[in-house]
Design an enzyme around this catalytic site. Structure first.
Site, short mmCIF file in Angstrom:
data_model
loop_
_atom_site.label_atom_id
_atom_site.label_comp_id
_atom_site.label_asym_id
_atom_site.label_seq_id
_atom_site.Cartn_x
_atom_site.Cartn_y
_atom_site.Cartn_z
N SER A 689 2.00 0.09 13.03
CA SER A 689 2.14 1.66 13.65
C SER A 689 0.89 1.66 13.10
CB SER A 689 3.06 1.92 13.27
OG SER A 689 3.16 2.40 12.04
N LYS A 732 7.49 11.12 11.84
CA LYS A 732 6.23 10.97 11.59
C LYS A 732 5.35 12.32 11.99
CE LYS A 732 5.92 5.97 12.11
NZ LYS A 732 5.06 5.14 13.02
#
Length: 805
Positions: A689, A732
């Protein structure tokens, strides 16, 4: 006991003192010692010594336990005896030696206190002819039987046989034998009261015959037992004797079963087991009854039966099917978590409609530590009205921990699930499988594979533990598993559970939870009240921002607890009456901030970008730094995993292939060496990611344009520059919010995940969904659009055809 042949003609007084005796009957011509301890008896002895020429009547008590017998409790027929010797003992008792003289019957009691004095009449035996052949034969038979008794081991006086040879009187012979056979008082008294010497001889003959049979039986029992047991096992030897006695007696006199076995039978009956289990339990109990109680196998069987009867085969908790009450209980214990609460209410609603035939759900709560997964299991049990049992699976490596050990092994135990059901005492508890993602595995087996049967609703109705070795129905149990990292759970096991993700809490949620749950709890634990402390929202916010950086609440609870303890100490010392917890108060009590604004970027930098990562503890902000120097190639540092290294190579490959389109001089890759570093080098990092973050950092370094400090990004990059979706978007995003980031770049395919983030928090962040790296650069790099516009303009001029002359 010795017999004296003198004293046939005795002149008795009309009244004699009476000495009640216990445990023995005195016959005429017997000489034996007595210990006299009762005060009344001592006075009777003194009376005999001083007033009745040492004569005293000895009569047995009917109840040997009576300390002060009444006339009715004393046999009428006794023996007149002469006190031959008397000695006083230091403890107050006296010892007398007496000789029986003749039988006498009590006709009346002339005195009862302080001791008995009674009127009596002499009693004589019936006269018989001593030369009678039948009598002589009977006397010889008695002598022979007595000799056999002695030879078979009966302990008697060694001189008795010699004395018997000299006795010609049948009555005396009968009395002598009776006095040496240790008969019960009632039987000995019966012999004393028989006045016909021949009848007395017959009765003695019967008693000797019975004694011989008993001794012979003891001998047979002893021989049978010796063949089966070790001679050193004394207790076992005695029990084998009892077993042989039972065998000899047969149906006529069966001995009642032992209390322990009867109690176990009652427990088996009350347990209401399945037919198969009941049959097995009865079979094993029958085996146990035949074993020596101290043998190792008996101990194993006893433990096994106790396990069976303690299992809740048919006992269930009465559930509360009240949706409003269940929701009230869940809201009382936990803040937010709407998905979990909704799922529990759905289960209760279906249970209400379908009834008890519905199988228990198998849920898995996945999320960072401290978000309330374990405590949520307790609240669910409370809301459903079920018992709660927690099974910690962290570090479990042995398959036998789940299924149990076979009984053949020493120290065998049932598995965790059977033990949990014994603890819960119901067959429908809530069982929490804590830390299911931390199961291990070694040469002894894989416990996660053993869980497949337990957590499969189609199979767990006949779960068979190795120790119990009987099917047990687990379909009524509500299983709740917890984990931090779903990827660590094997796919087949994960497939059997309904996954419910629990994300971390936002700052506002933490403040609300602190005020409703944490602060009251810590105030109570530390002995302070509202009059001692007041927490302000700004004070709690300061604790959250400067002293915690977590998705859960554990550190926050510890910090609030520390504040309460310090306030308690001030109150105890008398330094303060009440403390208002403001931001400045927090700094004074907890010391310098652990997390400060310095952790956030304070300016836009070239070659430094902000990425977002997901960890087992929630979301986190990840800074990526890059620099260049003369040389060739590139270096990656920061303890990166293979996937992240491949992401960096993919980003560089894309940039080199598109260098001209991005306005980057291709010669720079040959002139400079690039060094990419991810700070916090001690922490391992991996995953795809960070792909677009790495690409943005490299482009910024090669173009000299800064990256905005207010922009964070996450997404996987392909070799053609496409941006692929990632996981953990909510965690996140919360991490970005904690670091005061304003814009978050996400993959376009993750737009659907924004619905999981509450609307009030989505309003605080600007989410930009992108499909390619070019869109990322437009948002993240300051001045990128202007540079690309100038580059395209310049490129157009250079490639324009020359003007006509």
């Amino acid at each position: 006991m010795v017999t004296n042949y003198e004293g046939d003609n005795i002149e008795l007084k009309e009244e004699l003192p009476l000495l009640p005796i216990r445990d023995i009957v005195v016959y005429p011509f017997m000489i034996l010692p007595f210990f006299v301890g009762r005060e009344s008896s001592i006075q009777a002895v003194d009376h005999a010594l001083t007033k009745t020429d040492r004569l005293i009547l000895l009569a047995s008590q009917k109840d040997m336990k009576a300390e002060a017998p009444t006339p009715d409790e004393i046999y009428e027929l006794g023996t007149v005896a002469m006190i031959m010797r008397m000695r006083k003992l230091p403890d107050g008792r006296i010892k007398i030696l007496v000789q029986g003289l003749t039988k006498a019957r009590i006709t009346d009691f002339s005195q009862e206190n302080p001791y008995f004095v009674c009127k009596l009449a002499k009693v004589s035996d019936v006269a018989i002819e001593e030369s009678n052949v039948a009598v002589m034969a009977l006397m010889r038979s008695i002598r022979e039987q007595l000799e056999k008794v002695i030879n078979l081991g009966k302990v008697l006086s060694p001189d008795i046989l010699m004395i018997l040879e000299d006795i010609k009187d049948p009555g005396r012979l009968a009395d002598l034998v009776a006095s040496n056979l240790n008969l019960h008082v009632a039987e000995a008294q019966m012999i004393l009261e028989i006045l016909d010497p021949v009848e007395r001889l017959h009765r003695i003959n019967d008693i000797l015959s019975r004694e011989l049979e008993i001794i012979a039986m003891q001998s047979r029992i002893k021989n049978v037992a010796k063949e089966e047991i070790n001679k050193t096992q004394k207790e076992y030897f005695l029990r084998e004797q009892i077993k042989a006695i039972k065998s000899e007696l047969g149906d006529e006199a069966k001995v009642e079963s032992d209390d322990e076995f009867q109690e176990m039978r009652d427990k088996i009956k009350r347990a209401q087991m399945s037919e198969e289990a009941d049959k097995e339990a009865s079979k094993q109990l029958a085996r146990l009854e035949k074993m020596h109680p101290d043998s190792s196998e008996a101990s194993i069987l006893r433990s096994y039966l106790e396990c069976l009867v303690e299992l809740p085969w048919s006992k269930s908790s009465v559930e509360h099917i009240d949706l409003d009450q269940a929701l009230s209980i869940l809201n009382e214990d936990h803040f937010d978590l709407f998905k979990v609460k909704e799922r529990i209410l759905e289960y209760l609603a279906v249970r209400q409609l379908k009834g008890e035939s519905m199988k228990g759900p198998i849920l898995c709560f996945s999320g960072p530590p401290g978000v309330g997964k374990t405590s949520l299991g307790k609240s669910i049990a409370k809301a459903c009205g079920r018992e709660f049992v927690r099974i910690s699976l962290g570090g479990v490596k042995d398959e036998a921990e789940i299924r149990g050990h076979r009984r053949t092994y020493v120290g065998a135990m049932p598995g965790r699930f059977i033990q949990a059901l014994r603890q819960a005492k119901t067959n429908n508890p809530v069982i929490l499988l804590d830390e299911v993602d931390k199961l291990g595995g070694d040469a002894k087996g894989d416990p996660s594979a053993a869980l497949l049967e337990v957590l499969d609703p189609e199979q767990n109705s006949n779960f068979r533990d190795h120790y119990v070795n009987l099917p047990f129905d687990l379909s009524n149990v509500m299983f709740i598993a917890t984990s931090n990292v779903l990827e660590h759970i094997p796919a087949p096991l994960r497939d059997r559970m309904e996954i419910i993700n629990l994300s971390g809490y936002t700052q506002e949620e933490k403040i609300a939870i602190s005020k409703k749950y944490i602060i009251p709890k810590q105030m109570e634990e530390n002995g302070i009240e509202d009059k001692h402390i007041t927490f302000t929202d700004s004070g709690v916010e300061s604790v959250i921002k400067h002293y915690t950086a977590e998705a859960g609440l554990r550190n926050l609870e510890r910090r609030i607890g520390a504040i309460c303890r310090k306030v308690a100490m001030k109150i105890a010392k008398g330094e303060a009456e009440k403390t208002h917890v403001l931001p400045e108060t927090v700094f004074k009590l907890l010391g310098p901030p652990i997390y400060t604004k310095e952790d956030e970027k304070d300016c836009d930098e070239v070659g430094v970008s902000t990425g977002l990562a997901w960890t087992a503890h929630g979301g986190d902000v990840l800074y990526i730094e890059a620099t260049k120097m003369r040389g060739k190639g590139f270096t990656l540092t920061g303890q990166l995993g293979d996937v992240m290294k491949e992401s960096a190579q993919t980003a560089i490959g894309f940039i080199r292939s598109k260098a001209e389109e991005l306005g980057i001089d291709e010669d720079m890759f040959d002139k400079y060496e690039m060094h990419i570093h991810l700070p916090a080098g001690a922490i391992p990092k991996d995953g795809p990611s960070a792909g677009i973050t790495l690409a943005t950092t490299i482009v910024s370094l090669l173009t000299g344009l800064p990256i905005s400090k207010d922009v964070a990004m996450t997404g996987e990059i392909t070799l053609t520059g496409k941006v692929l979706p990632i996981g953990g978007l909510k965690e996140k995003s919360l991490a970005a919010m904690r670091m005061n980031i304003k814009t978050v770049i996400i993959p376009y395919k993750n737009k659907k995940d924004l619905e999981e983030i509450p609307e009030e928090f989505r309003a605080k962040l600007n989410f930009v969904a992108v499909k390619s790296i070019e869109e990322v650069l437009d948002v993240a790099i300051i001045g990128w659009k202007e540079r690309m516009a100038q580059y395209k303009k310049k490129s157009t001029k250079e490639h324009a055809p020359p003007a006509a002359a």
